[in-house]
Design a protein around this motif. Structure first.
Motif, PDB file in Angstrom:
ATOM      1  N   HIS A 155      -1.743   8.519 -13.752  1.00  0.00           N
ATOM      2  CA  HIS A 155      -1.610   7.067 -13.869  1.00  0.00           C
ATOM      3  C   HIS A 155      -0.581   6.635 -12.828  1.00  0.00           C
ATOM      4  O   HIS A 155       0.556   7.102 -12.854  1.00  0.00           O
ATOM      5  CB  HIS A 155      -1.145   6.697 -15.284  1.00  0.00           C
ATOM      6  CG  HIS A 155      -1.001   5.239 -15.496  1.00  0.00           C
ATOM      7  ND1 HIS A 155       0.068   4.691 -16.154  1.00  0.00           N
ATOM      8  CD2 HIS A 155      -1.797   4.197 -15.145  1.00  0.00           C
ATOM      9  CE1 HIS A 155      -0.076   3.383 -16.203  1.00  0.00           C
ATOM     10  NE2 HIS A 155      -1.194   3.060 -15.591  1.00  0.00           N
ATOM     11  N   ALA A 156      -0.985   5.794 -11.900  1.00  0.00           N
ATOM     12  CA  ALA A 156      -0.088   5.278 -10.860  1.00  0.00           C
ATOM     13  C   ALA A 156      -0.012   3.771 -11.001  1.00  0.00           C
ATOM     14  O   ALA A 156      -1.041   3.096 -11.072  1.00  0.00           O
ATOM     15  CB  ALA A 156      -0.592   5.662  -9.471  1.00  0.00           C
ATOM     16  N   THR A 157       1.207   3.256 -11.046  1.00  0.00           N
ATOM     17  CA  THR A 157       1.438   1.816 -11.185  1.00  0.00           C
ATOM     18  C   THR A 157       2.239   1.321  -9.991  1.00  0.00           C
ATOM     19  O   THR A 157       3.285   1.895  -9.660  1.00  0.00           O
ATOM     20  CB  THR A 157       2.219   1.515 -12.487  1.00  0.00           C
ATOM     21  OG1 THR A 157       1.501   2.058 -13.591  1.00  0.00           O
ATOM     22  CG2 THR A 157       2.396   0.022 -12.675  1.00  0.00           C
ATOM     23  N   ARG A 158       1.746   0.266  -9.378  1.00  0.00           N
ATOM     24  CA  ARG A 158       2.433  -0.323  -8.213  1.00  0.00           C
ATOM     25  C   ARG A 158       3.693  -1.037  -8.683  1.00  0.00           C
ATOM     26  O   ARG A 158       3.650  -1.907  -9.537  1.00  0.00           O
ATOM     27  CB  ARG A 158       1.491  -1.293  -7.522  1.00  0.00           C
ATOM     28  CG  ARG A 158       2.104  -1.982  -6.327  1.00  0.00           C
ATOM     29  CD  ARG A 158       1.112  -2.826  -5.601  1.00  0.00           C
ATOM     30  NE  ARG A 158       0.572  -3.844  -6.496  1.00  0.00           N
ATOM     31  CZ  ARG A 158      -0.327  -4.743  -6.138  1.00  0.00           C
ATOM     32  NH1 ARG A 158      -0.811  -4.724  -4.932  1.00  0.00           N
ATOM     33  NH2 ARG A 158      -0.766  -5.635  -6.991  1.00  0.00           N
ATOM     34  N   SER A 159       4.833  -0.661  -8.100  1.00  0.00           N
ATOM     35  CA  SER A 159       6.106  -1.328  -8.390  1.00  0.00           C
ATOM     36  C   SER A 159       6.413  -2.379  -7.346  1.00  0.00           C
ATOM     37  O   SER A 159       6.994  -3.408  -7.646  1.00  0.00           O
ATOM     38  CB  SER A 159       7.260  -0.319  -8.404  1.00  0.00           C
ATOM     39  OG  SER A 159       7.100   0.608  -9.422  1.00  0.00           O
ATOM     40  N   LEU A 160       6.026  -2.057  -6.101  1.00  0.00           N
ATOM     41  CA  LEU A 160       6.345  -2.941  -4.985  1.00  0.00           C
ATOM     42  C   LEU A 160       5.330  -2.719  -3.879  1.00  0.00           C
ATOM     43  O   LEU A 160       4.910  -1.583  -3.641  1.00  0.00           O
ATOM     44  CB  LEU A 160       7.754  -2.613  -4.453  1.00  0.00           C
ATOM     45  CG  LEU A 160       8.188  -3.334  -3.194  1.00  0.00           C
ATOM     46  CD1 LEU A 160       8.812  -4.673  -3.570  1.00  0.00           C
ATOM     47  CD2 LEU A 160       9.173  -2.501  -2.419  1.00  0.00           C
ATOM     48  N   GLU A 161       4.943  -3.804  -3.234  1.00  0.00           N
ATOM     49  CA  GLU A 161       4.083  -3.698  -2.050  1.00  0.00           C
ATOM     50  C   GLU A 161       4.364  -4.920  -1.195  1.00  0.00           C
ATOM     51  O   GLU A 161       4.377  -6.035  -1.703  1.00  0.00           O
ATOM     52  CB  GLU A 161       2.613  -3.650  -2.459  1.00  0.00           C
ATOM     53  CG  GLU A 161       1.671  -3.436  -1.294  1.00  0.00           C
ATOM     54  CD  GLU A 161       0.228  -3.282  -1.746  1.00  0.00           C
ATOM     55  OE1 GLU A 161      -0.514  -2.590  -1.037  1.00  0.00           O
ATOM     56  OE2 GLU A 161      -0.152  -3.866  -2.774  1.00  0.00           O
ATOM     57  N   ASP A 162       4.602  -4.698   0.096  1.00  0.00           N
ATOM     58  CA  ASP A 162       4.857  -5.848   0.963  1.00  0.00           C
ATOM     59  C   ASP A 162       3.719  -6.045   1.961  1.00  0.00           C
ATOM     60  O   ASP A 162       2.808  -5.210   2.058  1.00  0.00           O
ATOM     61  CB  ASP A 162       6.217  -5.734   1.649  1.00  0.00           C
ATOM     62  CG  ASP A 162       6.312  -4.631   2.689  1.00  0.00           C
ATOM     63  OD1 ASP A 162       5.265  -4.147   3.172  1.00  0.00           O
ATOM     64  OD2 ASP A 162       7.441  -4.243   3.034  1.00  0.00           O
ATOM     65  N   GLU A 163       3.769  -7.125   2.687  1.00  0.00           N
ATOM     66  CA  GLU A 163       2.694  -7.467   3.625  1.00  0.00           C
ATOM     67  C   GLU A 163       2.631  -6.536   4.827  1.00  0.00           C
ATOM     68  O   GLU A 163       1.640  -6.516   5.554  1.00  0.00           O
ATOM     69  CB  GLU A 163       2.830  -8.926   4.093  1.00  0.00           C
ATOM     70  CG  GLU A 163       4.070  -9.221   4.909  1.00  0.00           C
ATOM     71  CD  GLU A 163       5.334  -9.458   4.086  1.00  0.00           C
ATOM     72  OE1 GLU A 163       6.416  -9.540   4.703  1.00  0.00           O
ATOM     73  OE2 GLU A 163       5.267  -9.534   2.851  1.00  0.00           O
ATOM     74  N   ASN A 164       3.660  -5.728   5.047  1.00  0.00           N
ATOM     75  CA  ASN A 164       3.672  -4.784   6.160  1.00  0.00           C
ATOM     76  C   ASN A 164       3.046  -3.438   5.804  1.00  0.00           C
ATOM     77  O   ASN A 164       2.965  -2.546   6.631  1.00  0.00           O
ATOM     78  CB  ASN A 164       5.104  -4.558   6.660  1.00  0.00           C
ATOM     79  CG  ASN A 164       5.684  -5.808   7.254  1.00  0.00           C
ATOM     80  OD1 ASN A 164       4.996  -6.544   7.964  1.00  0.00           O
ATOM     81  ND2 ASN A 164       6.934  -6.085   6.947  1.00  0.00           N
ATOM     82  N   GLY A 165       2.634  -3.265   4.531  1.00  0.00           N
ATOM     83  CA  GLY A 165       1.974  -2.033   4.125  1.00  0.00           C
ATOM     84  C   GLY A 165       2.861  -1.026   3.413  1.00  0.00           C
ATOM     85  O   GLY A 165       2.396   0.054   3.062  1.00  0.00           O
ATOM     86  N   MET A 166       4.120  -1.371   3.195  1.00  0.00           N
ATOM     87  CA  MET A 166       5.022  -0.472   2.461  1.00  0.00           C
ATOM     88  C   MET A 166       4.785  -0.658   0.970  1.00  0.00           C
ATOM     89  O   MET A 166       4.596  -1.775   0.497  1.00  0.00           O
ATOM     90  CB  MET A 166       6.483  -0.799   2.779  1.00  0.00           C
ATOM     91  CG  MET A 166       6.842  -0.613   4.236  1.00  0.00           C
ATOM     92  SD  MET A 166       6.765   1.089   4.793  1.00  0.00           S
ATOM     93  CE  MET A 166       8.133   1.782   3.945  1.00  0.00           C
ATOM     94  N   GLY A 167       4.801   0.455   0.216  1.00  0.00           N
ATOM     95  CA  GLY A 167       4.605   0.364  -1.221  1.00  0.00           C
ATOM     96  C   GLY A 167       5.370   1.433  -1.974  1.00  0.00           C
ATOM     97  O   GLY A 167       5.695   2.489  -1.430  1.00  0.00           O
TER      98      GLY A 167
END
Length: 156
Positions: free
Chosen positions: A104-116
């Motif tokens: 199970h993977a949950t996104r904590s952060l993602e920005d418009e430059n592709g960092m997550g």
């Protein structure tokens, strides 16, 4: 259950694909599944997998998350990079042959430059593994790779 082939969701091929199935996903998370099979690239002599391979399984689950989102947008799976892992904790040293594992993977952060950043949890019979993965998916992969190659200089 998602019926799209995993090979169409992640930029891997053959024995390098470790996850078997995407069970579900939404805008924030993904649930994947796999069975530890013998004779894989990372198997130990007894057929088990070292627990550290869980990091790659988690990374492939994140790649599948991106692949599912791309597919919904009518785009192909994109190139991505695992930048690092933090807080890797495992209660086992290996995953036994035949073990059914769920990631199970949950996104904590993602920005418009592709960092997550993704919080990941891998479970199975008596297995509890957690990690935070930092990933990068360049907005224009072909340009990114071309820039990287252009910076390499020939040796005299």
């Amino acid at each position: 259950m998602i019926t799209w082939p995993v090979a169409e969701l992640i930029p891997h091929a053959g024995d390098m694909i470790l996850i078997d199935q995407v069970e579900s996903f939404d805008e924030e998370q993904i649930l994947t599944r796999l069975t530890v099979r013998p004779d894989g690239l990372f198997n130990r002599a007894d057929g088990s997998l070292p627990a550290w391979v869980g990091v790659e399984m988690m990374a492939q689950s994140i790649a599948a998350f991106a692949g599912c989102r791309a597919r919904l947008s009518g785009k192909p799976a994109a190139l991505g990079f695992l930048l690092g892992t933090r807080k890797f904790e495992s209660n086992v040293e290996h995953f036994p042959l035949g073990a059914e594992l769920v990631i199970h993977a949950t996104r904590s952060l993602e920005d418009e430059n592709g960092m997550g950043i993704f919080e990941c949890h891998l479970t199975g019979p008596g297995i509890d593994v957690q990690a935070r993965l930092n990933v990068y998916s360049p907005p224009h992969p072909a340009r990114y790779l071309a820039e990287d190659n252009a910076q390499e200089s020939p040796h005299d």
